[in-house]
Design a protein around this motif. Structure first.
Motif, PDB file in Angstrom:
ATOM      1  N   MET A 124      64.810  45.438   0.995  1.00  0.00           N
ATOM      2  CA  MET A 124      65.386  44.282   0.543  1.00  0.00           C
ATOM      3  C   MET A 124      64.279  43.278   0.148  1.00  0.00           C
ATOM      4  O   MET A 124      63.452  42.896   0.678  1.00  0.00           O
ATOM      5  CB  MET A 124      66.259  43.501   1.375  1.00  0.00           C
ATOM      6  N   GLY A 125      64.164  42.939  -1.366  1.00  0.00           N
ATOM      7  CA  GLY A 125      63.262  42.006  -1.846  1.00  0.00           C
ATOM      8  C   GLY A 125      63.211  40.644  -1.184  1.00  0.00           C
ATOM      9  O   GLY A 125      64.367  40.114  -0.738  1.00  0.00           O
ATOM     10  N   LEU A 126      62.301  40.017  -0.957  1.00  0.00           N
ATOM     11  CA  LEU A 126      62.055  38.735  -0.146  1.00  0.00           C
ATOM     12  C   LEU A 126      62.782  37.827  -0.810  1.00  0.00           C
ATOM     13  O   LEU A 126      63.316  36.971  -0.151  1.00  0.00           O
ATOM     14  CB  LEU A 126      60.299  38.380  -0.129  1.00  0.00           C
ATOM     15  N   GLU A 127      62.895  37.816  -2.159  1.00  0.00           N
ATOM     16  CA  GLU A 127      63.810  36.718  -2.754  1.00  0.00           C
ATOM     17  C   GLU A 127      65.047  36.896  -2.526  1.00  0.00           C
ATOM     18  O   GLU A 127      65.886  35.855  -2.872  1.00  0.00           O
ATOM     19  CB  GLU A 127      63.270  36.659  -4.394  1.00  0.00           C
ATOM     20  N   HIS A 128      65.604  37.933  -2.133  1.00  0.00           N
ATOM     21  CA  HIS A 128      66.950  38.444  -1.969  1.00  0.00           C
ATOM     22  C   HIS A 128      67.161  38.132  -0.479  1.00  0.00           C
ATOM     23  O   HIS A 128      68.476  38.435  -0.232  1.00  0.00           O
ATOM     24  CB  HIS A 128      67.440  39.789  -2.468  1.00  0.00           C
ATOM     25  N   GLY A 129      66.246  37.969   0.294  1.00  0.00           N
ATOM     26  CA  GLY A 129      66.756  38.060   1.748  1.00  0.00           C
ATOM     27  C   GLY A 129      65.898  38.656   2.727  1.00  0.00           C
ATOM     28  O   GLY A 129      66.049  38.668   3.949  1.00  0.00           O
ATOM     29  N   GLY A 130      64.861  39.598   2.180  1.00  0.00           N
ATOM     30  CA  GLY A 130      64.093  40.255   2.982  1.00  0.00           C
ATOM     31  C   GLY A 130      62.990  39.517   3.818  1.00  0.00           C
ATOM     32  O   GLY A 130      62.667  38.330   3.556  1.00  0.00           O
ATOM     33  N   HIS A 131      62.466  39.932   5.092  1.00  0.00           N
ATOM     34  CA  HIS A 131      61.674  39.686   5.967  1.00  0.00           C
ATOM     35  C   HIS A 131      60.333  39.755   5.278  1.00  0.00           C
ATOM     36  O   HIS A 131      59.882  40.643   4.300  1.00  0.00           O
ATOM     37  CB  HIS A 131      61.694  39.960   7.166  1.00  0.00           C
ATOM     38  N   LEU A 132      59.305  38.824   5.824  1.00  0.00           N
ATOM     39  CA  LEU A 132      57.698  39.141   5.384  1.00  0.00           C
ATOM     40  C   LEU A 132      57.277  40.539   5.714  1.00  0.00           C
ATOM     41  O   LEU A 132      56.595  40.929   4.958  1.00  0.00           O
ATOM     42  CB  LEU A 132      56.956  38.338   6.397  1.00  0.00           C
ATOM     43  N   THR A 133      57.825  41.208   6.706  1.00  0.00           N
ATOM     44  CA  THR A 133      57.662  42.544   7.045  1.00  0.00           C
ATOM     45  C   THR A 133      58.113  43.710   6.014  1.00  0.00           C
ATOM     46  O   THR A 133      58.080  44.961   6.277  1.00  0.00           O
ATOM     47  CB  THR A 133      57.888  42.861   8.754  1.00  0.00           C
ATOM     48  N   HIS A 134      58.656  43.366   5.213  1.00  0.00           N
ATOM     49  CA  HIS A 134      59.482  44.024   4.319  1.00  0.00           C
ATOM     50  C   HIS A 134      58.892  44.124   3.027  1.00  0.00           C
ATOM     51  O   HIS A 134      59.396  44.392   1.737  1.00  0.00           O
ATOM     52  CB  HIS A 134      60.933  43.717   3.985  1.00  0.00           C
ATOM     53  N   GLY A 135      57.582  43.765   2.924  1.00  0.00           N
ATOM     54  CA  GLY A 135      56.554  43.926   1.992  1.00  0.00           C
ATOM     55  C   GLY A 135      55.905  42.972   1.038  1.00  0.00           C
ATOM     56  O   GLY A 135      55.157  42.815   0.205  1.00  0.00           O
ATOM     57  N   SER A 136      55.722  41.527   2.082  1.00  0.00           N
ATOM     58  CA  SER A 136      55.315  40.333   1.509  1.00  0.00           C
ATOM     59  C   SER A 136      53.631  40.778   1.312  1.00  0.00           C
ATOM     60  O   SER A 136      52.965  41.341   2.281  1.00  0.00           O
ATOM     61  CB  SER A 136      55.394  39.286   2.610  1.00  0.00           C
ATOM     62  N   PRO A 137      53.038  40.264   0.251  1.00  0.00           N
ATOM     63  CA  PRO A 137      51.569  40.438   0.240  1.00  0.00           C
ATOM     64  C   PRO A 137      50.884  39.725   1.118  1.00  0.00           C
ATOM     65  O   PRO A 137      49.777  40.054   1.197  1.00  0.00           O
ATOM     66  CB  PRO A 137      51.387  40.199  -1.430  1.00  0.00           C
TER      67      PRO A 137
END
Length: 413
Positions: A124-137
């Motif tokens: 899930m994209g961070l702007e849609h509710g994903g966590h930092l560990t879901h791909g934050s640069p």
């Protein structure tokens, strides 16, 4: 010639370190006199606090029960085996690892066990509710792996399953992550399992938020569907701050090696023991009743906030989480959070899907632990909305908050 050291007499922390003692007392007062609406926080039972302050804090225990790198681990081995067995039994998992220091540490270990740097991951994209560990640069995940983000439907706020399926077929990820820090609805784990199988991907469930509801039968379990489940032991589970991994038995060795020695050193044995305490309590009927009340409170609070004019994302909630847009009341999330903090109402901001601003994320785990019910949730909604729209002075609302929290102390005498 022997050297003797003077042993200070047994004294209280206030006597030994009055400066720090006052800091601890100030935090205690803050928790007792403000509304804890942060979705990721809760009050641990006294038995968990006792385990955290136990002599196990003194023991170094690198490795696993029966295979430690330090001597004298026979007793702490028993404590860890107990925690592992309680986790396996509670969630019906083939294997459990209770050593991760946090939810993020658990996710890191899951990635380390299943992936290699450069692999593609769908989450899930961070702007849609994903966590930092879901791909934050800014996070290891975004630096080491190629993340593709899926999102939610612009109209309903629900996960766009068609988009998930299409992205998986185009990008053929090595792993798919299902889970969120701001999505208030149940995840369709069976759907994600189907998509993962079609793409030849591992399925990793990040259940940091709902795992305590799962334990109480108030949310569907990801364990039968996911290859690995990452979780925290605090939040609705009411344990110590820490992480946990559940997986299929055939992945046990890879998961354990990914925790130690790859990503962590010695386990915090006092925290492991505290996790065992929390897992035992989570297996009781009392926790099941609590988990269902958490959800009932969240649904009541969400409906009351909608009645007050706030835009509730997805139109409600299935969990302890609620996300709202304060825009209809004439303000943005950051401004609203500041006003509420001045009124003694503690919560978080979160991105608004398909929007430019930020909303509010709140939860009902802590207030339910205090004994508040649906009547109190309607009171909270009225107070919150009045402060956000500027109709109620934060100082006046602060007095109402103090009165409410005094009626429901987190640790009754």
């Amino acid at each position: 010639m022997s050297v003797t050291h003077e042993v200070p007499p047994a004294t209280t922390l206030r006597e030994r370190d009055p400066e720090l003692a006052e800091i601890l007392l100030a935090e205690k007062r803050r928790q007792e006199t403000t509304l804890q609406l942060t979705a990721a926080e809760n009050f641990t039972p006294p038995a968990v606090l006792a385990a955290l302050a136990s002599p196990l804090v003194n023991k170094y225990a690198e490795g696993y029960p029966g295979a430690r790198h330090h001597g004298g681990c026979e007793i702490v081995d028993t404590a860890e085996r107990l925690a592992v067995e309680r986790a396996r039994s509670l969630f019906g998992a083939g294997h459990a690892n209770v050593q991760p220091h946090s939810g993020s540490s658990a996710v890191l270990a899951a990635y380390a066990a299943l992936l290699r740097p450069g692999d593609t991951v769908l989450a899930m994209g961070l702007e849609h509710g994903g966590h930092l560990t879901h791909g934050s640069p800014a996070n290891f995940s975004g630096r080491w792996f190629r993340f593709i983000g899926y999102g939610v439907d612009a109209e309903t706020g629900l996960i766009d399953h068609d988009q998930v399926r299409a992205l998986a077929r185009v990008h053929r990820p090595k792993a798919i992550v299902c889970g969120s820090i701001a999505y208030p609805r149940h995840i369709d784990h069976a759907f994600f399992r189907e998509v993962a199988d079609d793409a030849g991907a591992y399925l990793i469930a990040d259940a940091a938020h709902p795992i305590g509801l799962v334990a109480g039968g108030a949310a569907p379990s990801p364990v039968p569907y996911a290859d690995v489940v990452c979780a925290t032991t605090h939040k609705v589970l009411r344990g110590p701050r820490g992480g946990m991994l559940l997986c299929r038995a055939e992945l046990a060795g890879r998961i354990d090696r990914a925790v130690f020695p790859f990503t962590q050193g010695g386990a915090q044995m006092n925290a492991v023991a505290a996790k065992a305490v929390a897992l035992a309590e989570a297996a009781t009927g009392a926790h099941a009743a609590y988990a269902h009340q958490v959800v009932a409170n969240a649904r009541t609070l969400a409906a009351a906030l909608a009645d007050e004019g706030l835009a509730v994302i997805t139109g409600g909630t299935d969990t302890h989480l609620i996300t709202v847009d304060p825009g209809p009341l004439g303000t943005d999330g950051r401004t609203a959070r500041g006003r509420l903090a001045a009124a003694g109402m503690v919560l978080d901001c979160c991105p608004l899907p398909h929007g430019d601003g930020r909303g509010l994320r709140l939860g009902t785990a802590a207030t339910t632990t205090q004994g508040m019910g649906e009547r109190e949730m309607r009171v909270v909604a009225t107070l919150l909305a009045g402060v956000v729209r500027g109709a109620v002075d934060p100082a006046a609302a602060r007095a109402d908050v103090r009165e409410l929290t005094a009626e429901f102390p987190p640790y009754p005498a």
